[in-house]
Structure formats: C-alpha cells, structure tokens
Design a protein around this motif. Structure first.
Motif, PDB file in Angstrom:
ATOM      1  N   ILE A 184       0.836  -1.205   0.000  1.00 15.54           N
ATOM      2  CA  ILE A 184       0.000   0.000   0.000  1.00 15.54           C
ATOM      3  C   ILE A 184       0.868   1.252   0.000  1.00 15.54           C
ATOM      4  N   GLN A 185       1.923   1.232   0.820  1.00 16.64           N
ATOM      5  CA  GLN A 185       2.796   2.396   0.910  1.00 16.64           C
ATOM      6  C   GLN A 185       3.633   2.563  -0.353  1.00 16.64           C
ATOM      7  N   LYS A 186       4.160   1.475  -0.875  1.00 15.66           N
ATOM      8  CA  LYS A 186       5.030   1.536  -2.049  1.00 15.66           C
ATOM      9  C   LYS A 186       4.305   2.090  -3.262  1.00 15.66           C
ATOM     10  N   TYR A 187       3.059   1.683  -3.441  1.00 15.48           N
ATOM     11  CA  TYR A 187       2.314   2.086  -4.632  1.00 15.48           C
ATOM     12  C   TYR A 187       1.294   3.188  -4.356  1.00 15.48           C
ATOM     13  N   ASN A 188       1.447   3.835  -3.202  1.00 15.58           N
ATOM     14  CA  ASN A 188       0.601   4.986  -2.870  1.00 15.58           C
ATOM     15  C   ASN A 188      -0.889   4.693  -3.058  1.00 15.58           C
ATOM     16  N   ARG A 189      -1.311   3.554  -2.541  1.00 15.31           N
ATOM     17  CA  ARG A 189      -2.720   3.211  -2.635  1.00 15.31           C
ATOM     18  C   ARG A 189      -3.540   4.148  -1.749  1.00 15.31           C
ATOM     19  N   THR A 190      -4.803   4.296  -2.075  1.00 10.16           N
ATOM     20  CA  THR A 190      -5.651   5.148  -1.258  1.00 10.16           C
ATOM     21  C   THR A 190      -5.803   4.554   0.140  1.00 10.16           C
ATOM     22  N   PHE A 191      -6.058   5.423   1.101  1.00 10.23           N
ATOM     23  CA  PHE A 191      -6.177   5.071   2.517  1.00 10.23           C
ATOM     24  C   PHE A 191      -4.872   4.506   3.075  1.00 10.23           C
ATOM     25  N   SER A 192      -3.742   4.807   2.436  1.00  6.70           N
ATOM     26  CA  SER A 192      -2.467   4.257   2.902  1.00  6.70           C
ATOM     27  C   SER A 192      -2.099   4.793   4.283  1.00  6.70           C
ATOM     28  N   LYS A 193      -2.325   6.074   4.526  1.00  8.05           N
ATOM     29  CA  LYS A 193      -1.996   6.633   5.840  1.00  8.05           C
ATOM     30  C   LYS A 193      -2.901   6.048   6.919  1.00  8.05           C
ATOM     31  N   MET A 194      -4.178   5.957   6.630  1.00  4.02           N
ATOM     32  CA  MET A 194      -5.115   5.380   7.592  1.00  4.02           C
ATOM     33  C   MET A 194      -4.685   3.958   7.961  1.00  4.02           C
ATOM     34  N   THR A 195      -4.311   3.171   6.962  1.00  2.60           N
ATOM     35  CA  THR A 195      -3.892   1.785   7.204  1.00  2.60           C
ATOM     36  C   THR A 195      -2.659   1.730   8.087  1.00  2.60           C
ATOM     37  N   ARG A 196      -1.660   2.542   7.785  1.00  2.00           N
ATOM     38  CA  ARG A 196      -0.429   2.542   8.588  1.00  2.00           C
ATOM     39  C   ARG A 196      -0.701   2.976  10.014  1.00  2.00           C
ATOM     40  N   ASP A 197      -1.517   4.015  10.180  1.00  2.00           N
ATOM     41  CA  ASP A 197      -1.800   4.536  11.520  1.00  2.00           C
ATOM     42  C   ASP A 197      -2.525   3.509  12.379  1.00  2.00           C
ATOM     43  N   ILE A 198      -3.490   2.818  11.789  1.00  2.00           N
ATOM     44  CA  ILE A 198      -4.229   1.802  12.546  1.00  2.00           C
ATOM     45  C   ILE A 198      -3.323   0.639  12.912  1.00  2.00           C
ATOM     46  N   MET A 199      -2.522   0.192  11.973  1.00  2.00           N
ATOM     47  CA  MET A 199      -1.605  -0.914  12.247  1.00  2.00           C
ATOM     48  C   MET A 199      -0.623  -0.532  13.349  1.00  2.00           C
ATOM     49  N   ASP A 200      -0.083   0.678  13.267  1.00  2.00           N
ATOM     50  CA  ASP A 200       0.890   1.135  14.284  1.00  2.00           C
ATOM     51  C   ASP A 200       0.243   1.221  15.667  1.00  2.00           C
ATOM     52  N   LEU A 201      -0.997   1.746  15.708  1.00  2.00           N
ATOM     53  CA  LEU A 201      -1.670   1.948  16.985  1.00  2.00           C
ATOM     54  C   LEU A 201      -1.977   0.619  17.667  1.00  2.00           C
ATOM     55  N   TYR A 202      -2.515  -0.335  16.937  1.00  2.00           N
ATOM     56  CA  TYR A 202      -2.974  -1.573  17.549  1.00  2.00           C
ATOM     57  C   TYR A 202      -1.878  -2.622  17.658  1.00  2.00           C
ATOM     58  N   GLU A 203      -0.695  -2.296  17.155  1.00  2.00           N
ATOM     59  CA  GLU A 203       0.445  -3.190  17.365  1.00  2.00           C
ATOM     60  C   GLU A 203       1.305  -2.734  18.517  1.00  2.00           C
TER      61      GLU A 203
END
Length: 204
Positions: A184-203
């Motif tokens: 998602i980050q490499k190809y600048n997919r939509t909602f990429s920031k939301m995905t990273r933030d959620i993963m970081d928070l709940y990990e």
C-alpha cells in the motif's frame, strides 16, 4: 496509482481494464492560489495533483496558512511537509463495550485526526477530512477485523507450519501478504496513511 495528495481517499490515476492503460482523472491545484500569489501561477512546485472534491469543492482559492513557514509545511510538494508524521488517524470508541466484529458495530466508533499542529488542524477542518473519513470508516473497521483474525500468535503458527513444509516464509513476509501495508505504501494506494496509523496503533 497515486492517491489525492490532500485527502488520500481518491485516486488521481486509474487503470482502464478495457485497454490496459492508465487514465488520468485528477486536478492540478494551485497550492498558492493564482489570485493571491500570481508570481507562482506557473511554478511546477505550486501544482498539486489532487481529486476534484478537494480542489473544486473544498479548497478552491482558500488557504489554511498565515505565513511562509506555515505554507512550506502545508504544501505536499515541500520537503518540510509533515502531515504524515504530525497527524494520526484514530478510531475512537463512543462507549465501553466488547466488540466481536468491528464491521457490525460502525456506530460505536468515531473517526478522529489527532495533531498538535494548529496548521494541520486548519487543513483537516478546511478539507472536512473528519467527516469524509467518517463516511469511509468501514475500511478501518475491516482492517481491525482482519487484525483480530490474524494476531501475532496466529501469524507465528502459520510461519511454523510453513517452515515444517520447507517453505522459507518469514513472519514479516506472511504479515505483508495478509495486510499488504508495504504494498500500500510503495504504490501509494488510497487510505495508505489510515492503514499505517491503525496498524501502528494496535500493534503497540
């Protein structure tokens, strides 16, 4: 494929399945409006690829910065642009409860963007990011369900099972195959920031 530089929700390039080519459906926003700063009207650094909603309906000729320092940190084309590091997407529970499937309880969560920066707060408010992401919070709830289905212990079990069969899959590779955060980050997919933030928070 790249998402809108302002909202990260809409693609500015899309793939056409009929001819296998990319089609560009995006606006080039003058970050510094021509009416207020005509000297930058033709500067390439002043052109920001974004979706029509951000450009034509919301931002238009307005700005959310008061001086040169704020404009530098607000422009996605600037090396000092710090939205990603200074703003965090959050899903806030509206009550204490036990959720079995997050997607079944959308009304029990509220979208919020946390930042200590007044400049980015103005940007969030001007582009109505809170309200717009509230409409798409099903994406975040789906990710939470997936994280619940594949906790670290399950990923470790998958890793051990594959290793027994001689498949050289690391836990990190399995995690990437399931959640696709690096993709998602490499190809600048939509909602990429939301995905990273959620993963970081709940990990954490």
């Amino acid at each position: 494929l790249s998402g809108c530089c302002y909202c990260d929700m809409s693609y500015v390039n899309t793939y056409c399945s009929r001819n296998g080519k990319r089609r560009s459906h995006f606006d080039l926003d003058h970050f510094l409006p021509k009416s207020k700063c005509p000297i930058t009207a033709l500067s390439l650094f002043n052109f920001i690829p974004c979706c029509p909603i951000c450009n034509q309906r919301l931002k238009r000729n307005s700005t959310w910065f008061n001086d040169i320092d704020e404009s530098i940190m607000s422009s996605p084309s600037s090396p000092q642009y710090g939205f990603d590091g200074n703003v965090k997407y959050r899903l806030i529970p509206t009550d204490s409860f036990k959720v079995i499937r997050y997607q079944d309880c959308p009304d029990l969560f509220q979208v919020a963007f946390h930042t200590d920066s007044p400049t980015y707060k103005k940007m969030i408010n001007s582009l109505y990011l809170g309200e717009r992401y509230e409409f798409h919070k099903c994406e975040a709830l789906w990710l939470l369900d997936k994280m619940q289905d594949y906790p670290s212990s399950h990923i470790r079990m998958i890793h051990n099972a594959l290793c027994k069969n001689g498949t050289p899959y690391s836990e990190a590779k399995i995690r990437e195959d399931i959640f696709g955060v690096d993709f998602i980050q490499k190809y600048n997919r939509t909602f990429s920031k939301m995905t990273r933030d959620i993963m970081d928070l709940y990990e954490e």
